[in-house]
Scaffold this motif. Structure first.
Motif: not given
Length: 305
Positions: A186-200, A216-220
């Motif tokens: 999934m490509s996007s320029h909206i960082f929030e939606e990528i951060e919500e659903v993506c694994d990498r 996971w690294q970003l969240r931990h």
């Protein structure tokens, strides 16, 4: 060993004047939601067109389930549902006609999930296809892609034209597909939606991959950042002189920022008992902030800043 579904190796498509993609390397694993972020014109769509086999690469290779994207593009379409960044519908009267045509083409006979997606996105498929708004066209394209129930989803800016409420509904659909074991690019320029659903997520800039990150690294993160507000300038000064992890101070606001290893957090809370603290807030690094840091480091390294 992780099963690789989409593999991109040294992929290059040079359109001249710095446009295109250059030596791109990516692996997308089975069952993961892989985000692809970058500004407009950074190379996201070019990469996706290579994955789908729409364009012959100048160098390197892209493959899906082991099939070469360019040589086996027709075979790949048996396994991939695709939402393009630019939607062009055929000359049909309504969205319903288009969805029926897509169902026949893809051999869909069970319409229960299609109806679920239509309801969730609040789409009126009976509307005139040519007179649909951009958002309605986007919803129709999403329904057409998801109803086929294929194991791989490739989506180029899929939320373009959707309002915030429908964007949330779409992200719920992505979560549903992930629960089924689907592999999603999934490509996007909206960082929030990528951060919500993506694994990498991979970050592309000027056609080059600048970083790949596990969310996971970003969240931990291995470090924690806190902003601490004190009751007086004296308390602020006393703390900043004594605590070695202070990285910034604003006297006018009676606050300072500290950044420390996670294992030092309990020590911070212990010593703060000896100070008059009015408030404390943890600062979480967002994907967009991380992305900007990576960009800035790259710019400094190249002497552009």
């Amino acid at each position: 060993m992780t099963d690789t579904v989409i593999k991109i190796n040294q992929l290059t498509k040079d359109y001249g004047k710095g446009r295109g993609i250059f030596d791109v390397d990516l692996d997308v694993h089975r069952g993961e939601v892989f985000g692809y972020v970058g500004t407009n014109g950074s190379g996201k769509t070019t990469t996706i067109r290579q994955i789908m086999g729409f364009v012959r690469p100048d160098k390197g290779q892209s493959s899906v389930l082991g099939y070469d994207s360019w040589k086996n593009a027709t075979k790949i379409m048996q396994y991939v549902s695709y939402i393009p960044g630019e939607i062009a519908f055929p000359s049909l009267a309504s969205g319903t006609d288009f969805l029926k045509l897509q169902a026949e083409y893809q051999g869909v006979t069970d319409f229960s999930y299609m109806n679920h997606v239509i309801e969730l996105l609040q789409l009126d498929p009976t509307a005139n296809l040519k007179r649909m708004s951009k958002g309605m066209k986007q919803k129709t394209a999403i329904v057409a892609a998801l109803m086929a129930d294929k194991e791989i989803l490739v989506m180029d800016e899929p939320t373009t034209g959707l309002d915030p409420l429908m964007r949330d509904a779409f992200l719920n659909l992505v979560r549903e597909e992930k629960e089924k074991g689907r592999t999603i690019f999934m490509s996007s320029h909206i960082f929030e939606e990528i951060e919500e659903v993506c694994d990498r997520v991979a970050m592309i800039k000027d056609g080059h991959i600048v970083d790949t990150l596990e969310l996971w690294q970003l969240r931990h993160w291995k470090t924690k950042t806190f902003r601490i507000y004190f009751s007086s300038k004296e308390e602020l000064a006393r703390f900043t002189e004594a605590f070695r992890f202070v990285i910034g101070k604003k006297e006018a606001q009676l606050c300072c920022t500290v950044e420390m290893p996670v294992e030092e957090t309990s020590h911070l809370f212990h010593i703060l008992k000896d100070y008059q603290v009015s408030s404390l807030r943890e600062e979480h690094l967002s994907l967009e902030q991380y992305f900007m840091q990576v960009y800035q480091k790259g710019a400094n390294k190249n002497g552009k800043c």
